[in-house]
Design a protein around this motif. Structure first.
Motif, mmCIF file in Angstrom:
data_model
loop_
_atom_site.group_PDB
_atom_site.id
_atom_site.type_symbol
_atom_site.label_atom_id
_atom_site.label_comp_id
_atom_site.label_asym_id
_atom_site.label_seq_id
_atom_site.Cartn_x
_atom_site.Cartn_y
_atom_site.Cartn_z
ATOM 1 N N ASP A 82 0.843 -1.240 -0.150
ATOM 2 C CA ASP A 82 0.302 -0.057 -0.205
ATOM 3 C C ASP A 82 0.706 1.305 0.091
ATOM 4 O OD1 ASP A 82 -3.066 0.855 1.621
ATOM 5 O OD2 ASP A 82 -1.375 2.123 1.873
ATOM 6 N N GLY A 84 -0.060 4.153 1.272
ATOM 7 C CA GLY A 84 0.589 4.490 2.289
ATOM 8 C C GLY A 84 0.637 4.384 3.545
ATOM 9 N N ALA A 89 3.623 7.923 -1.443
ATOM 10 C CA ALA A 89 2.635 8.306 0.089
ATOM 11 C C ALA A 89 2.837 9.431 0.192
ATOM 12 C CB ALA A 89 1.140 8.145 -0.167
ATOM 13 N N ALA A 90 3.869 9.464 1.624
ATOM 14 C CA ALA A 90 4.427 10.498 2.503
ATOM 15 C C ALA A 90 5.127 11.015 1.649
ATOM 16 C CB ALA A 90 4.640 9.431 3.393
ATOM 17 N N PHE A 93 3.928 14.097 -0.388
ATOM 18 C CA PHE A 93 3.277 14.556 0.251
ATOM 19 C C PHE A 93 4.286 16.192 0.350
ATOM 20 C CE2 PHE A 93 -0.365 12.180 -0.030
ATOM 21 C CZ PHE A 93 -0.922 12.516 -1.144
ATOM 22 N N ASP A 106 -3.314 17.527 -9.836
ATOM 23 C CA ASP A 106 -4.789 16.067 -9.546
ATOM 24 C C ASP A 106 -3.858 15.426 -9.009
ATOM 25 O OD1 ASP A 106 -6.285 14.008 -9.824
ATOM 26 O OD2 ASP A 106 -6.588 13.983 -11.701
ATOM 27 N N ILE A 107 -3.996 14.827 -7.842
ATOM 28 C CA ILE A 107 -3.078 13.566 -6.797
ATOM 29 C C ILE A 107 -4.054 12.525 -6.325
ATOM 30 C CG2 ILE A 107 -1.195 12.799 -5.309
ATOM 31 C CD1 ILE A 107 -0.130 16.497 -5.738
ATOM 32 N N VAL A 109 -3.953 8.654 -4.626
ATOM 33 C CA VAL A 109 -4.198 8.157 -4.131
ATOM 34 C C VAL A 109 -4.340 6.706 -3.888
ATOM 35 C CG1 VAL A 109 -2.913 6.710 -1.655
ATOM 36 C CG2 VAL A 109 -2.444 9.142 -1.708
ATOM 37 N N LEU A 110 -4.414 6.179 -4.216
ATOM 38 C CA LEU A 110 -4.581 4.644 -4.533
ATOM 39 C C LEU A 110 -4.231 3.521 -4.017
ATOM 40 C CD1 LEU A 110 -4.584 4.490 -8.473
ATOM 41 C CD2 LEU A 110 -6.660 5.210 -6.695
ATOM 42 N N PRO A 111 -5.457 2.949 -2.689
ATOM 43 C CA PRO A 111 -4.376 1.384 -1.599
ATOM 44 C C PRO A 111 -3.732 0.215 -2.376
ATOM 45 C CG PRO A 111 -7.123 2.107 -1.734
ATOM 46 C CD PRO A 111 -6.940 2.884 -2.797
ATOM 47 N N GLY A 112 -3.241 0.181 -1.508
ATOM 48 C CA GLY A 112 -2.863 -1.621 -1.784
ATOM 49 C C GLY A 112 -3.570 -2.023 -0.765
ATOM 50 N N ILE B 113 -8.641 -5.001 0.812
ATOM 51 C CA ILE B 113 -8.261 -3.426 1.306
ATOM 52 C C ILE B 113 -9.020 -2.997 2.306
ATOM 53 C CG2 ILE B 113 -8.085 -1.374 0.656
ATOM 54 C CD1 ILE B 113 -6.422 -2.697 -0.984
ATOM 55 N N ALA B 121 -6.075 6.954 2.565
ATOM 56 C CA ALA B 121 -5.607 6.654 0.961
ATOM 57 C C ALA B 121 -6.577 8.161 -0.108
ATOM 58 C CB ALA B 121 -6.241 5.736 -0.103
ATOM 59 N N ALA B 125 -1.831 10.836 3.239
ATOM 60 C CA ALA B 125 -1.503 9.402 4.060
ATOM 61 C C ALA B 125 -0.919 10.080 5.155
ATOM 62 C CB ALA B 125 0.352 9.233 2.985
ATOM 63 N N VAL B 233 -0.317 19.572 3.786
ATOM 64 C CA VAL B 233 -0.321 20.055 2.738
ATOM 65 C C VAL B 233 -1.165 20.698 1.668
ATOM 66 C CG1 VAL B 233 1.050 17.873 2.346
ATOM 67 C CG2 VAL B 233 1.690 19.983 0.919
ATOM 68 N N ARG B 235 -5.072 20.182 0.012
ATOM 69 C CA ARG B 235 -6.021 19.536 0.306
ATOM 70 C C ARG B 235 -5.976 18.034 1.159
ATOM 71 N NH1 ARG B 235 -5.469 19.789 -4.995
ATOM 72 N NH2 ARG B 235 -5.994 17.851 -5.879
ATOM 73 N N TYR B 236 -4.471 18.192 1.162
ATOM 74 C CA TYR B 236 -4.221 16.819 1.863
ATOM 75 C C TYR B 236 -3.409 16.574 3.755
ATOM 76 C CZ TYR B 236 -4.207 16.367 -3.659
ATOM 77 O OH TYR B 236 -4.680 16.162 -4.165
ATOM 78 N N TYR B 238 -1.092 14.268 6.084
ATOM 79 C CA TYR B 238 -0.033 13.784 5.795
ATOM 80 C C TYR B 238 0.738 13.263 7.045
ATOM 81 C CZ TYR B 238 4.843 15.858 4.607
ATOM 82 O OH TYR B 238 5.406 16.890 4.727
#
Lengths: 244, 244
Positions: A82, A84, A89-90, A93, A106-107, A109-112, B113, B121, B125, B233, B235-236, B238
């Protein structure tokens, strides 16, 4: 400008653990960026540029991914597991903090499936009650802080998952971690070493802390330590829902 | 006897988060067993019997699934999220303890998941560093034990994910949890309420503990509390990898 950045988790290894939304976003990408072995999992195709980079350059990789997306590319940063959980992901950011001009990119995060979930599933259900996840690497934090968190997690009676338990550059610390766990949890506590989880090389080894030795772990191992209630049933290890 | 039992995670809601191996095992099943809303996600087909059951009958459901598999059925127990995280896997192994004659059954756990990963996500993060997962339901354990674990998790400076934060039958406890967190972590700590995560009804709400109120959570909400290092940071939200 139509660029975007997706930070996607490929799961722990087995292709059937990659979510359909991750497969779909990679199919739309112009650029895939990540650590060499993860980018190696992406099938080459016309119109897709692969950017494999070495370990320990996470922040450079994140800046590169953001800059490509800012220029209009459709960028996927791939992580194992994942993104995150102790992954990219961190880092993205973090890189974003220095660039307010990129804050409206446009960011997503797609979980795994993160390694501890696949390891727990292979073993049974050792994380079936309250648990914690700790990164044992001291690349980015002092080892003394990790030791202190281990002690507190044991006293809170969490089941525990350890990522990056041991590497060639720091072979002795995991022995210290085991000593702390034996002192806090006693010799009978169950510990599972899950190596190369979900791949054809997967190995699982559950022992008591009394029988655990540092060489049972390497960088490909996720370590799961039970809570006081964790026990065996048949060939499985699990933590009852009713554990206090 | 060719029966088997798979305990499969459907992910938090969005169909594109169901892993291909879970889709494949459901396609081979003769019986699917689970809580009503999760079984409702399975497409009916000839040769597949659906067994939706009510909440709070996890052990009965597990025994039923094991007995069908022992009789030769190909059984999938479905959970939301990951079956090993506050879900059906532990209940199946609990039921297995009473039946040594079933210990050699073919039982596999297929990870999914889990809600906190999808919530993290969606927010950015916030679980990007050491974290813990705590079930706030006191159905199976005393509330005082949950309070104590909350305090210890805060003192260990974990980021935290809370499952089952609040229900109609226990509306007041989550207010007590927030009081404990404010006392331990201070008023400025970030907290994210992620409701119906990954579905079309998804809502995300990040506030400080000072601004958090109990009605921000219900049974469909996963709550994420940052560590001392967690920050915004753009709109996120983390947690930096370098957090101590």
């Amino acid at each position: 400008m139509s660029g975007w950045l997706a930070i996607a988790g490929l799961g722990p290894g087995r292709d059937t653990l990659v979510t359909p939304e991750v497969t779909a976003v990679i199919a739309e990408a112009t650029d895939v960026i990540g650590y060499i072995p993860y980018v190696a999992r992406i099938a080459p195709r016309a119109g897709l540029k692969l950017h494999p980079t070495d370990n320990r350059v996470e922040l450079d990789r994140a800046q590169h991914a953001l800059s490509l997306a800012a220029e209009g590319a459709r960028v996927v940063v791939v992580s194992s597991g994942d993104p995150g959980v102790f992954a990219m992901a961190a880092a993205v950011f973090e890189a974003l903090e220095d660039r307010p001009d990129w804050h409206l990119l446009d960011i997503t995060v797609l979980p795994g499936i993160t390694a501890m979930l696949a390891a727990a599933a292979a073993a049974g259900a050792p994380l079936g009650h309250d648990f914690c996840a700790i990164n044992l690497s001291d690349n980015l934090k002092p080892w003394a802080a990790i030791e202190q968190r281990l002690r507190m997690a044991a006293r809170a009676d969490f089941a525990m998952a350890f990522y990056n338990p041991r590497s060639k550059s720091r072979p002795h610390q995991f022995a210290e971690a085991l000593d702390i766990l034996r002192a806090e949890c006693g010799p009978e506590r169950l510990i599972t070493f899950a190596r190369s989880v979900s791949t054809s090389d997967q190995t699982l080894n559950t022992v008591t802390l009394a029988g655990a030795t540092p060489d049972m772990a390497d960088m490909r191992t996720v370590v799961l330590v039970g809570s006081a209630a964790t026990r065996r049933v048949g060939r499985y290890v699990y933590t009852p829902r009713s554990a206090v």
